[in-house]
Scaffold this active site. Structure first.
Site, PDB file in Angstrom:
ATOM      1  N   LYS A  72      -1.734 -19.798   5.070  1.00  0.00           N
ATOM      2  CA  LYS A  72      -2.768 -20.371   5.912  1.00  0.00           C
ATOM      3  C   LYS A  72      -3.184 -19.378   6.983  1.00  0.00           C
ATOM      4  O   LYS A  72      -2.402 -18.483   7.296  1.00  0.00           O
ATOM      5  CB  LYS A  72      -2.323 -21.686   6.535  1.00  0.00           C
ATOM      6  CG  LYS A  72      -0.884 -21.840   6.964  1.00  0.00           C
ATOM      7  CD  LYS A  72      -0.181 -20.846   7.807  1.00  0.00           C
ATOM      8  CE  LYS A  72      -0.784 -20.482   9.129  1.00  0.00           C
ATOM      9  NZ  LYS A  72      -0.117 -19.323   9.747  1.00  0.00           N
ATOM     10  N   ARG A  94       0.823  -1.205   0.000  1.00  0.00           N
ATOM     11  CA  ARG A  94       0.000   0.000   0.000  1.00  0.00           C
ATOM     12  C   ARG A  94       0.861   1.261   0.000  1.00  0.00           C
ATOM     13  O   ARG A  94       0.505   2.274  -0.587  1.00  0.00           O
ATOM     14  CB  ARG A  94      -0.905  -0.009   1.230  1.00  0.00           C
ATOM     15  CG  ARG A  94      -1.872  -1.180   1.307  1.00  0.00           C
ATOM     16  CD  ARG A  94      -2.900  -1.163   0.202  1.00  0.00           C
ATOM     17  NE  ARG A  94      -3.972  -2.123   0.438  1.00  0.00           N
ATOM     18  CZ  ARG A  94      -4.911  -2.418  -0.436  1.00  0.00           C
ATOM     19  NH1 ARG A  94      -4.894  -1.852  -1.637  1.00  0.00           N
ATOM     20  NH2 ARG A  94      -5.859  -3.286  -0.149  1.00  0.00           N
ATOM     21  N   LEU A 128      -1.309 -11.782   2.826  1.00  0.00           N
ATOM     22  CA  LEU A 128      -2.076 -10.682   3.409  1.00  0.00           C
ATOM     23  C   LEU A 128      -2.837 -11.165   4.646  1.00  0.00           C
ATOM     24  O   LEU A 128      -2.930 -12.373   4.899  1.00  0.00           O
ATOM     25  CB  LEU A 128      -3.050 -10.134   2.363  1.00  0.00           C
ATOM     26  CG  LEU A 128      -2.417  -9.504   1.115  1.00  0.00           C
ATOM     27  CD1 LEU A 128      -3.494  -9.175   0.090  1.00  0.00           C
ATOM     28  CD2 LEU A 128      -1.607  -8.274   1.470  1.00  0.00           C
ATOM     29  N   ARG A 155      -3.397  -9.884  13.952  1.00  0.00           N
ATOM     30  CA  ARG A 155      -3.893 -11.159  14.477  1.00  0.00           C
ATOM     31  C   ARG A 155      -4.874 -10.980  15.629  1.00  0.00           C
ATOM     32  O   ARG A 155      -5.487 -11.942  16.086  1.00  0.00           O
ATOM     33  CB  ARG A 155      -2.714 -12.040  14.889  1.00  0.00           C
ATOM     34  CG  ARG A 155      -1.989 -12.663  13.697  1.00  0.00           C
ATOM     35  CD  ARG A 155      -0.666 -13.280  14.056  1.00  0.00           C
ATOM     36  NE  ARG A 155       0.362 -12.275  14.272  1.00  0.00           N
ATOM     37  CZ  ARG A 155       1.649 -12.554  14.423  1.00  0.00           C
ATOM     38  NH1 ARG A 155       2.059 -13.812  14.367  1.00  0.00           N
ATOM     39  NH2 ARG A 155       2.529 -11.584  14.609  1.00  0.00           N
ATOM     40  N   ASP A 207      -4.718 -18.745  13.856  1.00  0.00           N
ATOM     41  CA  ASP A 207      -3.278 -18.612  13.621  1.00  0.00           C
ATOM     42  C   ASP A 207      -2.548 -19.897  14.011  1.00  0.00           C
ATOM     43  O   ASP A 207      -2.488 -20.828  13.197  1.00  0.00           O
ATOM     44  CB  ASP A 207      -2.746 -17.377  14.349  1.00  0.00           C
ATOM     45  CG  ASP A 207      -1.410 -16.909  13.783  1.00  0.00           C
ATOM     46  OD1 ASP A 207      -0.384 -17.397  14.279  1.00  0.00           O
ATOM     47  OD2 ASP A 207      -1.388 -16.080  12.866  1.00  0.00           O
ATOM     48  N   HIS A 222      -7.528 -12.680   2.274  1.00  0.00           N
ATOM     49  CA  HIS A 222      -7.096 -13.807   1.449  1.00  0.00           C
ATOM     50  C   HIS A 222      -8.078 -14.079   0.312  1.00  0.00           C
ATOM     51  O   HIS A 222      -7.672 -14.287  -0.838  1.00  0.00           O
ATOM     52  CB  HIS A 222      -6.953 -15.066   2.306  1.00  0.00           C
ATOM     53  CG  HIS A 222      -5.702 -15.095   3.108  1.00  0.00           C
ATOM     54  ND1 HIS A 222      -5.374 -16.156   3.930  1.00  0.00           N
ATOM     55  CD2 HIS A 222      -4.693 -14.204   3.237  1.00  0.00           C
ATOM     56  CE1 HIS A 222      -4.205 -15.903   4.522  1.00  0.00           C
ATOM     57  NE2 HIS A 222      -3.793 -14.728   4.112  1.00  0.00           N
TER      58      HIS A 222
END
Length: 384
Positions: free
Chosen positions: A122, A59, A99, A192, A204, A104
């Site tokens: 993942k 970005r 990302l 997260r 996670d 995702h």
């Protein structure tokens, strides 16, 4: 061990005999300047003669330029259209998508619509339904998508599964998988801890525990028997964001799985960081198998086999026996990259994670969230 660790940190350059036809090289484009990118793509690519670090998008244009210069990407894209500009680049063959979880689905779908293969971090998506849509589009466009459960490609976890599949210890009865991270791994404000971006411990480290349970048992759960989670904080925005969870699942035939993950394990005495717990223990009819450090076994691991009434033994597996590719210093990410490139170039990879495997993993993550009351992560607002 020292030699292996040195080569992991300082991988040897490809020799002249390793070089490939330029027409067979694969140009990778990375979405975002994520912390995981050097370990997952940049370092493994140094020893894969077919992989070219072609472009990175962020970005922030300056951040993209700095990241490209630091890690050897040829081009960078930045600004509000940077991700799409990378996808639209006709020289990009593969998009690596690390990302935030909540992005995702959108950017993987856009990459597939742009004709790119995708290496997808993942957990693949926030929901099983989104994962199913991704693989349906990939199949329609004859493209490859791989959910990056990198540990599955290493000889260590495959050796554990081979021991179990041999029935040396009889049928599996109980599996315990635990994965924890010390406090500070995900600091305050980290993505997260964002519900909107698909955050939470179950998403996670927890997604690995669900995956390893299903992989080692060659089975999907039949029910979530119990599930409990603890929110990251008492603030309203964190009421659905778990910092740790426990779950008990049933699997056929008559297997019980116990899972635990913690993304914020407190320091000992408030000052000493705790060592991560990275183990899976499988109890069978005639003994037990335990693997320490199934997540990143290339650095160090051990497999302990304890037959009932027999002599305990310890095994290690850094390479495959026979003709399979690999060196003892190859990381899980290097093995994964080898398999991914083999797949997109029409060769048979040493192992693979099938689309249904990814969809089922998301299904049971959602089932755990339903059971503990935290609920699935929000569905993407992206309209296909």
């Amino acid at each position: 061990m020292l030699s292996r660790l040195y080569k992991i940190l300082n991988p040897p350059s490809p020799t002249e005999s390793d070089r490939v036809d330029p027409q067979k090289r694969v140009n990778f484009g990375c979405l975002g300047a994520a912390q995981i990118t050097p370990g997952c793509i940049v370092n493994p690519s140094r020893t894969h003669p077919s992989v070219v670090l072609y472009a990175v998008a962020a970005r922030d244009a300056k951040r993209a330029q700095e990241f490209a210069k630091e890690h050897g990407f040829s081009k960078s894209y930045g600004g509000p259209t940077g991700y799409q500009d990378l996808i639209d680049d006709p020289e990009v063959d593969v998009v690596y998508n690390p990302l935030p979880n909540g992005l995702h689905f959108e950017w993987t779908m856009k990459a597939l619509k742009g004709g790119k293969h995708v290496l997808l971090e993942k957990p693949a998506t926030n929901t099983a339904a989104e994962a199913a849509q991704i693989f349906a589009l990939a199949e329609c466009n004859n493209l490859v998508v791989l959910e990056a459960f990198h540990y599955r490609f290493h000889p260590a976890i495959q050796r554990v599964k081979a021991i179990l599949d041999s029935k040396e210890l009889g049928e599996i009865k109980h599996v315990s998988a635990i994965l924890t991270a010390p406090a500070g791994t995900a600091p305050e404000g980290d993505i997260r801890w964002s519900y909107e971006l698909g955050g939470g411990s179950t998403m996670d480290p927890g997604c690995y525990t669900v995956n390893v349970l299903r992989y080692l048992t060659s089975s999907n759960p039949t029910a979530v028997l119990t599930a409990k989670a603890v929110p990251y904080s008492s603030r309203p925005e964190h009421k659905q964001v778990d910092k740790m969870f426990w779950a008990t699942l049933s699997l056929e035939p008559e297997i019980i799985g116990e899972l635990h993950s913690n993304l914020d394990e407190p320091k000992l005495f408030g000052v000493i960081p705790r060592m991560p717990k990275l183990s899976a223990t499988i109890q069978c009819e005639k003994g037990t198998v335990e693997i320490f450090n199934f997540l990143v076994p290339s650095y160090y691991h051990y497999i302990t086999v304890s037959p009932s009434g027999g002599r305990r033994r310890t095994e290690k597996a850094y390479t495959f026996k026979g003709t399979a590719k690999g060196e003892d210093w190859w990381t899980t990410y290097r093995y994964q990259l080898e398999a991914f490139v083999d797949k997109i170039q029409g060769r048979t990879p040493q192992t693979w994670i099938e689309p249904q495997d990814t969809i089922d993993n998301m299904k049971w993550i959602e089932a755990i969230y339903e059971k503990d009351g935290f609920g699935s992560r929000p569905t993407s607002k992206y309209i296909c």
